[in-house]
Design a protein around this motif. Structure first.
Motif, PDB file in Angstrom:
ATOM      1  N   SER A  59      -9.138  24.828  18.943  1.00  0.00           N
ATOM      2  CA  SER A  59      -9.481  24.020  17.367  1.00  0.00           C
ATOM      3  C   SER A  59      -9.863  24.908  16.518  1.00  0.00           C
ATOM      4  N   ILE A  60      -8.930  25.675  15.904  1.00  0.00           N
ATOM      5  CA  ILE A  60      -9.395  26.407  14.758  1.00  0.00           C
ATOM      6  C   ILE A  60      -8.391  26.210  13.589  1.00  0.00           C
ATOM      7  N   SER A  61      -8.826  26.307  12.477  1.00  0.00           N
ATOM      8  CA  SER A  61      -7.751  26.216  11.421  1.00  0.00           C
ATOM      9  C   SER A  61      -7.384  27.660  10.805  1.00  0.00           C
ATOM     10  N   LEU A  62      -6.234  27.711  10.623  1.00  0.00           N
ATOM     11  CA  LEU A  62      -5.466  28.778  10.200  1.00  0.00           C
ATOM     12  C   LEU A  62      -5.007  28.645   8.574  1.00  0.00           C
ATOM     13  N   SER A  63      -4.942  29.677   7.792  1.00  0.00           N
ATOM     14  CA  SER A  63      -4.588  29.796   6.365  1.00  0.00           C
ATOM     15  C   SER A  63      -3.923  31.010   6.313  1.00  0.00           C
ATOM     16  N   LEU A  64      -2.816  31.092   5.735  1.00  0.00           N
ATOM     17  CA  LEU A  64      -1.974  32.405   5.479  1.00  0.00           C
ATOM     18  C   LEU A  64      -1.523  32.087   3.793  1.00  0.00           C
ATOM     19  N   PRO A  65      -1.979  33.197   2.918  1.00  0.00           N
ATOM     20  CA  PRO A  65      -1.626  33.070   1.618  1.00  0.00           C
ATOM     21  C   PRO A  65      -0.401  34.025   1.283  1.00  0.00           C
ATOM     22  N   LEU A  66       0.280  33.642   0.257  1.00  0.00           N
ATOM     23  CA  LEU A  66       1.616  34.168  -0.322  1.00  0.00           C
ATOM     24  C   LEU A  66       1.702  34.378  -1.503  1.00  0.00           C
ATOM     25  N   GLU A  67       2.226  35.067  -2.181  1.00  0.00           N
ATOM     26  CA  GLU A  67       2.864  34.982  -3.608  1.00  0.00           C
ATOM     27  C   GLU A  67       4.085  35.372  -3.602  1.00  0.00           C
ATOM     28  N   ILE A  68       4.791  34.250  -4.458  1.00  0.00           N
ATOM     29  CA  ILE A  68       6.102  34.261  -4.348  1.00  0.00           C
ATOM     30  C   ILE A  68       6.538  34.580  -5.717  1.00  0.00           C
ATOM     31  N   GLU A  69       7.830  34.916  -5.860  1.00  0.00           N
ATOM     32  CA  GLU A  69       8.594  34.910  -7.252  1.00  0.00           C
ATOM     33  C   GLU A  69       9.020  33.583  -7.347  1.00  0.00           C
ATOM     34  N   CYS A  70       8.895  33.105  -8.415  1.00  0.00           N
ATOM     35  CA  CYS A  70       9.183  31.823  -9.030  1.00  0.00           C
ATOM     36  C   CYS A  70      10.679  31.484  -9.097  1.00  0.00           C
ATOM     37  N   LEU A  71      11.355  32.197  -9.222  1.00  0.00           N
ATOM     38  CA  LEU A  71      13.074  32.129  -9.227  1.00  0.00           C
ATOM     39  C   LEU A  71      13.438  31.903  -7.846  1.00  0.00           C
ATOM     40  N   ASP A  72      12.835  32.079  -6.933  1.00  0.00           N
ATOM     41  CA  ASP A  72      13.495  31.932  -5.402  1.00  0.00           C
ATOM     42  C   ASP A  72      12.624  30.955  -4.514  1.00  0.00           C
ATOM     43  N   ASP A  73      13.333  29.906  -4.221  1.00  0.00           N
ATOM     44  CA  ASP A  73      12.615  28.930  -3.382  1.00  0.00           C
ATOM     45  C   ASP A  73      13.096  28.830  -1.896  1.00  0.00           C
ATOM     46  N   SER A  74      13.494  29.869  -1.325  1.00  0.00           N
ATOM     47  CA  SER A  74      13.940  29.855   0.004  1.00  0.00           C
ATOM     48  C   SER A  74      12.944  30.354   1.025  1.00  0.00           C
ATOM     49  N   TYR A  75      11.746  29.757   0.650  1.00  0.00           N
ATOM     50  CA  TYR A  75      10.553  30.226   1.601  1.00  0.00           C
ATOM     51  C   TYR A  75      10.326  28.906   2.389  1.00  0.00           C
ATOM     52  N   SER A  76       9.493  29.429   3.768  1.00  0.00           N
ATOM     53  CA  SER A  76       9.282  28.109   4.587  1.00  0.00           C
ATOM     54  C   SER A  76       8.063  28.660   5.201  1.00  0.00           C
ATOM     55  N   CYS A  77       7.419  27.836   5.658  1.00  0.00           N
ATOM     56  CA  CYS A  77       5.902  28.259   6.535  1.00  0.00           C
ATOM     57  C   CYS A  77       6.170  27.663   7.975  1.00  0.00           C
ATOM     58  N   VAL A  78       5.995  28.419   8.958  1.00  0.00           N
ATOM     59  CA  VAL A  78       6.156  28.257  10.378  1.00  0.00           C
ATOM     60  C   VAL A  78       5.222  28.082  11.132  1.00  0.00           C
ATOM     61  N   VAL A  79       4.724  27.226  12.118  1.00  0.00           N
ATOM     62  CA  VAL A  79       3.657  27.132  13.010  1.00  0.00           C
ATOM     63  C   VAL A  79       4.590  27.087  14.206  1.00  0.00           C
ATOM     64  N   ALA A  80       4.095  28.480  15.254  1.00  0.00           N
ATOM     65  CA  ALA A  80       4.725  28.488  16.259  1.00  0.00           C
ATOM     66  C   ALA A  80       3.898  28.202  17.473  1.00  0.00           C
ATOM     67  N   TYR A  81       4.259  27.279  18.267  1.00  0.00           N
ATOM     68  CA  TYR A  81       3.339  26.953  19.601  1.00  0.00           C
ATOM     69  C   TYR A  81       4.346  27.625  20.688  1.00  0.00           C
ATOM     70  N   SER A  82       3.680  27.748  21.706  1.00  0.00           N
ATOM     71  CA  SER A  82       4.266  28.268  22.887  1.00  0.00           C
ATOM     72  C   SER A  82       5.606  27.791  23.313  1.00  0.00           C
ATOM     73  N   PHE A  83       5.925  26.560  22.908  1.00  0.00           N
ATOM     74  CA  PHE A  83       7.202  25.717  23.421  1.00  0.00           C
ATOM     75  C   PHE A  83       8.194  25.234  22.372  1.00  0.00           C
ATOM     76  N   THR A  84       7.554  25.323  21.010  1.00  0.00           N
ATOM     77  CA  THR A  84       8.383  24.677  20.011  1.00  0.00           C
ATOM     78  C   THR A  84       7.774  25.245  18.525  1.00  0.00           C
ATOM     79  N   ASN A  85       8.448  24.887  17.699  1.00  0.00           N
ATOM     80  CA  ASN A  85       8.147  25.346  16.142  1.00  0.00           C
ATOM     81  C   ASN A  85       8.027  24.275  15.412  1.00  0.00           C
TER      82      ASN A  85
END
Length: 181
Positions: A59-85
């Motif tokens: 029961s913890i909260s996770l945060s991961l920062p990222l600075e991106i280039e504005c002209l590119d929107d091919s980003y995604s955030c994934v939480v990986a569990y042991s059995f699925t994403n």
């Protein structure tokens, strides 16, 4: 069974160490998940992992920062569990206000550059056309003209009887030169 937590992408405050010029072209985001255990949280650009963090606590909260280039929107955030994403794809126009302005500026600049290039091409075509026109016009053989004054006069022809020496009594017409003045 509790449902799996889906990552949430949100704006993060801009990094003070980033210059103002970069702020206009970049966007600071954070990907977060709450109440997770034994997961990893990762940022992806396409299929490439940009950054990742893992936790094994309960029961913890996770945060991961990222600075991106504005002209590119091919980003995604994934939480990986042991059995699925669970994946959340970035919608850059909803999150990054600076990116919307940057995209509009980029589009405006592209349109201006395109317009200038088209205008220069049109100017070049017109210039070449005018040069060909003048070249053809100046290389035509000149029609010779003279500036003489033409004077018209009335000519009068008369017949008269000449002494009958050769015509044996027939009328004879004599012609004389006509002078124009």
């Amino acid at each position: 069974m509790t449902p799996l937590t889906v990552p949430v992408i949100s704006d993060s405050p801009p990094n003070p160490s980033v210059s103002k010029r970069s702020l206009n072209q970049n966007c600071s985001l954070v990907c977060s998940v709450v109440n997770v255990s034994a997961v990893s949280l990762s940022w992806y650009k396409g299929n490439s992992v940009l950054s990742s963090i893992s936790v094994s606590d309960l029961s913890i909260s996770l945060s991961l920062p990222l600075e991106i280039e504005c002209l590119d929107d091919s980003y995604s955030c994934v939480v990986a569990y042991s059995f699925t994403n669970q994946t959340t794809h970035l919608n850059i126009t909803q999150l990054c206000g600076t990116c919307s302005a940057t995209r509009q500026l980029f589009i405006q600049k592209a349109l201006i550059i395109t317009g200038v290039v088209l205008l220069l091409l049109l100017l070049l075509v017109v210039t070449v056309g005018v040069m060909k026109f003048w070249h053809r016009r100046n290389n035509k053989p000149a029609i010779e003209t003279t500036e003489e004054e033409v004077v018209y006069t009335d000519a009068t022809f008369t017949t008269h009887r000449a002494p009958d020496t050769k015509t044996k009594g027939l009328d004879q017409t004599e012609y004389s030169e006509v002078f124009l003045r």
